[in-house]
Design an enzyme around this catalytic site. Sequence first.
Site, mmCIF file in Angstrom:
data_model
loop_
_atom_site.group_PDB
_atom_site.id
_atom_site.type_symbol
_atom_site.label_atom_id
_atom_site.label_comp_id
_atom_site.label_asym_id
_atom_site.label_seq_id
_atom_site.Cartn_x
_atom_site.Cartn_y
_atom_site.Cartn_z
ATOM 1 N N ASP A 105 0.865 -0.946 -0.032
ATOM 2 C CA ASP A 105 0.089 0.041 0.070
ATOM 3 C C ASP A 105 0.932 1.032 0.189
ATOM 4 O O ASP A 105 2.141 1.521 0.468
ATOM 5 C CB ASP A 105 -0.735 0.088 1.170
ATOM 6 C CG ASP A 105 -1.954 0.730 1.058
ATOM 7 O OD1 ASP A 105 -2.232 1.480 0.149
ATOM 8 O OD2 ASP A 105 -2.913 1.223 2.163
ATOM 9 N N ASN A 140 1.220 3.480 -2.929
ATOM 10 C CA ASN A 140 1.690 3.826 -4.056
ATOM 11 C C ASN A 140 1.271 5.311 -4.396
ATOM 12 O O ASN A 140 1.829 6.085 -5.000
ATOM 13 C CB ASN A 140 1.532 2.732 -5.400
ATOM 14 C CG ASN A 140 2.101 1.389 -5.039
ATOM 15 O OD1 ASN A 140 2.848 1.401 -4.168
ATOM 16 N ND2 ASN A 140 1.498 0.251 -6.017
ATOM 17 N N TRP A 179 2.823 7.901 -2.591
ATOM 18 C CA TRP A 179 4.232 8.051 -3.024
ATOM 19 C C TRP A 179 4.352 8.867 -4.040
ATOM 20 O O TRP A 179 4.945 9.970 -4.188
ATOM 21 C CB TRP A 179 4.920 6.806 -3.146
ATOM 22 C CG TRP A 179 6.193 6.726 -3.292
ATOM 23 C CD1 TRP A 179 7.548 6.417 -2.563
ATOM 24 C CD2 TRP A 179 6.968 6.859 -4.853
ATOM 25 N NE1 TRP A 179 8.760 6.575 -3.642
ATOM 26 C CE2 TRP A 179 8.419 6.849 -4.797
ATOM 27 C CE3 TRP A 179 6.373 7.230 -6.153
ATOM 28 C CZ2 TRP A 179 9.339 7.160 -5.925
ATOM 29 C CZ3 TRP A 179 7.230 7.416 -7.186
ATOM 30 C CH2 TRP A 179 8.716 7.283 -7.008
ATOM 31 N N HIS A 187 2.653 3.158 -8.777
ATOM 32 C CA HIS A 187 2.625 1.771 -9.054
ATOM 33 C C HIS A 187 3.593 1.145 -9.686
ATOM 34 O O HIS A 187 4.067 0.185 -9.560
ATOM 35 C CB HIS A 187 1.217 1.599 -10.058
ATOM 36 C CG HIS A 187 0.000 1.947 -9.138
ATOM 37 N ND1 HIS A 187 -0.096 1.731 -7.900
ATOM 38 C CD2 HIS A 187 -1.115 2.459 -9.696
ATOM 39 C CE1 HIS A 187 -1.439 2.225 -7.531
ATOM 40 N NE2 HIS A 187 -1.980 2.763 -8.510
ATOM 41 N N GLU A 214 -12.281 -4.867 -5.242
ATOM 42 C CA GLU A 214 -12.580 -3.675 -5.215
ATOM 43 C C GLU A 214 -12.136 -2.644 -5.800
ATOM 44 O O GLU A 214 -12.386 -1.561 -5.759
ATOM 45 C CB GLU A 214 -12.595 -2.914 -3.548
ATOM 46 C CG GLU A 214 -13.535 -3.983 -2.672
ATOM 47 C CD GLU A 214 -13.238 -5.296 -2.434
ATOM 48 O OE1 GLU A 214 -12.140 -5.675 -2.253
ATOM 49 O OE2 GLU A 214 -14.141 -6.289 -2.247
ATOM 50 N N ARG A 273 -11.580 2.019 -8.907
ATOM 51 C CA ARG A 273 -10.503 3.344 -9.274
ATOM 52 C C ARG A 273 -11.000 3.823 -10.569
ATOM 53 O O ARG A 273 -11.735 3.180 -11.718
ATOM 54 C CB ARG A 273 -9.176 2.697 -9.186
ATOM 55 C CG ARG A 273 -8.877 2.454 -7.725
ATOM 56 C CD ARG A 273 -7.535 2.027 -7.575
ATOM 57 N NE ARG A 273 -7.334 1.882 -6.035
ATOM 58 C CZ ARG A 273 -6.299 1.874 -5.392
ATOM 59 N NH1 ARG A 273 -5.140 2.430 -5.858
ATOM 60 N NH2 ARG A 273 -6.203 1.591 -4.188
ATOM 61 N N LEU A 322 11.050 -20.413 -4.662
ATOM 62 C CA LEU A 322 9.916 -19.349 -4.050
ATOM 63 C C LEU A 322 8.546 -19.750 -4.883
ATOM 64 O O LEU A 322 8.594 -19.541 -6.178
ATOM 65 C CB LEU A 322 10.403 -18.007 -4.113
ATOM 66 C CG LEU A 322 9.211 -17.232 -3.473
ATOM 67 C CD1 LEU A 322 8.989 -17.007 -2.057
ATOM 68 C CD2 LEU A 322 9.817 -15.776 -4.114
ATOM 69 N N ARG A 362 1.998 -5.134 5.860
ATOM 70 C CA ARG A 362 1.164 -3.894 5.347
ATOM 71 C C ARG A 362 1.942 -2.675 5.364
ATOM 72 O O ARG A 362 2.339 -2.117 6.489
ATOM 73 C CB ARG A 362 -0.281 -3.713 5.932
ATOM 74 C CG ARG A 362 -0.848 -2.595 5.055
ATOM 75 C CD ARG A 362 -2.381 -2.727 5.513
ATOM 76 N NE ARG A 362 -3.139 -1.635 4.482
ATOM 77 C CZ ARG A 362 -4.301 -1.797 3.795
ATOM 78 N NH1 ARG A 362 -5.041 -2.783 4.444
ATOM 79 N NH2 ARG A 362 -4.552 -0.811 2.913
ATOM 80 N N ARG A 412 -5.381 -2.019 8.653
ATOM 81 C CA ARG A 412 -6.520 -3.051 8.148
ATOM 82 C C ARG A 412 -6.281 -4.162 7.314
ATOM 83 O O ARG A 412 -5.159 -4.072 6.487
ATOM 84 C CB ARG A 412 -7.816 -2.231 7.718
ATOM 85 C CG ARG A 412 -7.427 -1.329 6.479
ATOM 86 C CD ARG A 412 -8.432 -0.335 5.977
ATOM 87 N NE ARG A 412 -8.183 0.470 4.838
ATOM 88 C CZ ARG A 412 -7.681 1.833 5.215
ATOM 89 N NH1 ARG A 412 -7.770 2.175 6.325
ATOM 90 N NH2 ARG A 412 -7.163 2.379 4.200
HETATM 91 C C1 FPP Z 1 -2.346 0.070 -3.140
HETATM 92 O O1 FPP Z 1 -1.716 1.488 -3.258
HETATM 93 C C2 FPP Z 1 -1.662 -0.552 -4.095
HETATM 94 C C3 FPP Z 1 -2.223 -1.181 -5.406
HETATM 95 C C4 FPP Z 1 -3.914 -1.176 -5.298
HETATM 96 C C5 FPP Z 1 -1.563 -1.843 -6.405
HETATM 97 C C6 FPP Z 1 -0.432 -2.568 -5.736
HETATM 98 C C7 FPP Z 1 0.652 -3.090 -7.237
HETATM 99 C C8 FPP Z 1 1.684 -2.900 -7.122
HETATM 100 C C9 FPP Z 1 2.522 -2.509 -6.001
HETATM 101 C C10 FPP Z 1 2.548 -3.411 -8.383
HETATM 102 C C11 FPP Z 1 2.179 -4.763 -8.542
HETATM 103 C C12 FPP Z 1 3.069 -5.104 -9.484
HETATM 104 C C13 FPP Z 1 3.154 -6.233 -10.337
HETATM 105 C C14 FPP Z 1 4.139 -6.857 -10.708
HETATM 106 C C15 FPP Z 1 1.393 -6.762 -10.535
HETATM 107 P P1 FPP Z 1 -2.681 2.801 -3.474
HETATM 108 O O2 FPP Z 1 -2.706 3.077 -4.821
HETATM 109 O O3 FPP Z 1 -4.057 2.488 -2.410
HETATM 110 O O4 FPP Z 1 -1.899 3.833 -2.562
HETATM 111 P P2 FPP Z 1 -2.291 5.108 -1.837
HETATM 112 O O5 FPP Z 1 -3.299 4.366 -0.664
HETATM 113 O O6 FPP Z 1 -1.308 5.797 -1.172
HETATM 114 O O7 FPP Z 1 -3.545 5.777 -2.595
#
Ligand code: FPP
Length: 265
Positions: A38, A40, A43, A55, A85, A89, A149, A206, A212
Amino acid sequence: MLKKMKFWKSSRTIMAEKDRVEFILQNQLPNHIAIIMDGNGRWAKKRALPRIAGHHEGMKVVKKITKLANRLGIKTLTLYAFSTENWKRPKQEVDYLMKLPEEFLSSFLPELNEENVQVCMMGYKEQLPLSTRNAVDKAIETTKDNTGLKLNFALNYGSRSEIIDAIKDISNDLKNGEITETDLNEDLFSSYLMTKELPEPDLLIRTSGELRLSNFMLWQLAYTELWFTDVLWPDFSEGHLLEAIEAFQSRSRRYGGIHKEEIRK
Ligand code: FPP
């Protein structure tokens, strides 16, 4: 002089990490680590970048963490990459998230295969775009005999739907006589879930400070050790994974019971 100091500092950091790894390897490792990646979006926002940049950076972290988990000998790494869910977005973000597995696998699959990693997926595959499905299927097929793995992507995964589907399948099997009511127990229920081939997670991580579960493996996490960090997923490093494992190793898991030595007291 500055250059020399920098070298000394970085070699000291490397040494420290090597020692940490050695120490970790002397103790009980979590067999199965699950991660809710979580932060991205935040960031990216901090850098005035579009959310998808977060992402993309997050995908690079997936590579690093997969490599380290494999190197440590972790058996299974489950990554929550897209929830049932997340379709809510904006379309542009969903489209991008759907492309990420392809991008990740197109550049990383040969290396994963080389490193004996087995790719798997849990979630509702039918709703994924064809190109995403094809990329994932190809990776699963290519790596199916690998014994390192298990890299398990939770893609279009939702725990409540998974549980309802298990109940429906169980009720069908009761009706058609495949099972009887006396067969019903926790192990049988687990065998109707998408994780039927996997052990339950020992450690859940997390990132981003949220506390959560967000509809992630609600049944499977019953006795999992939870580890939360404020670090945003794109900033998550190998050192943070080691920190989480060290925290896991310092916990005392009792599964609702007490330790033998405490019985005598
Ligand atoms: C939540 O952060 C993250 C996601 C919904 C996507 C996670 C995906 C990746 C980390 C990349 C996956 C890579 C592969 C190889 C499939 P958010 O966007 O909800 O962050 P925020 O809460 O800060 O808005």
